[in-house]
Design a protein around this motif. Structure first.
Motif: not given
Length: 146
Positions: A11, A14, A20-21, A25, A32, A35-36, A39
């Motif tokens: 986090h 980035v 951005k996520q 991704a 995405p 990746v979330n 995070m």
């Protein structure tokens, strides 16, 4: 532990780079939501994706995992992840053993309660049978010693 440290470091990296996520991704060719999940600390990437993430963010793998020795060697990273997984497995094993002990304890307590009830029934039946036999024999007084 390692998931939380990885999530925090990912986090931060980035955010510092203004990525951005969705962009990450796309570069890593993952959804995405994956990746979330990284995070949020819900799960870790596999070792190959971890290396790709670190290459893209130009960040040492060890630093990403919270080890400040700046490890970039794939074998050392695998070792760190293996240690973490072994610790997790050990903790899960201890939890399973504890739950098994609790179940056995509950079963034992239940059995003891049942045995106590059974013993009480047996004693009561013995006393009733003895009283009847004594009355039938015409005995007026009886002394019992234990």
């Amino acid at each position: 532990m390692i998931k939380g440290q990885f999530a925090k470091n990912l986090h931060k990296a980035v955010s510092e780079r203004g990525i951005k996520q969705v962009e990450l991704a796309k570069v890593l060719e993952v959804p995405p939501t994956t990746v979330n999940g990284w995070m949020r600390g819900a799960h870790l990437p596999d070792i190959e994706k971890l290396m790709e993430i670190c290459d893209y963010l130009e960040m040492p793998v060890g630093e990403m995992l919270g080890d400040h020795r700046h490890i970039n060697d794939l074998d050392e990273v695998k070792h760190l992840m293996d240690v973490s997984l072994k610790q997790k497995a050990y903790i899960e094993n201890l939890e399973a053993e504890l739950n098994e002990c609790k179940m056995l304890n509950n079963q034992l307590m239940s059995d003891l309660d049942a045995d106590e009830g059974l013993a009480e029934i047996c004693v009561n039946e013995f006393i009733a049978d003895t009283v009847k036999a004594v009355k039938d024999a015409g005995v007026k007084k009886i002394t019992v010693e234990f």
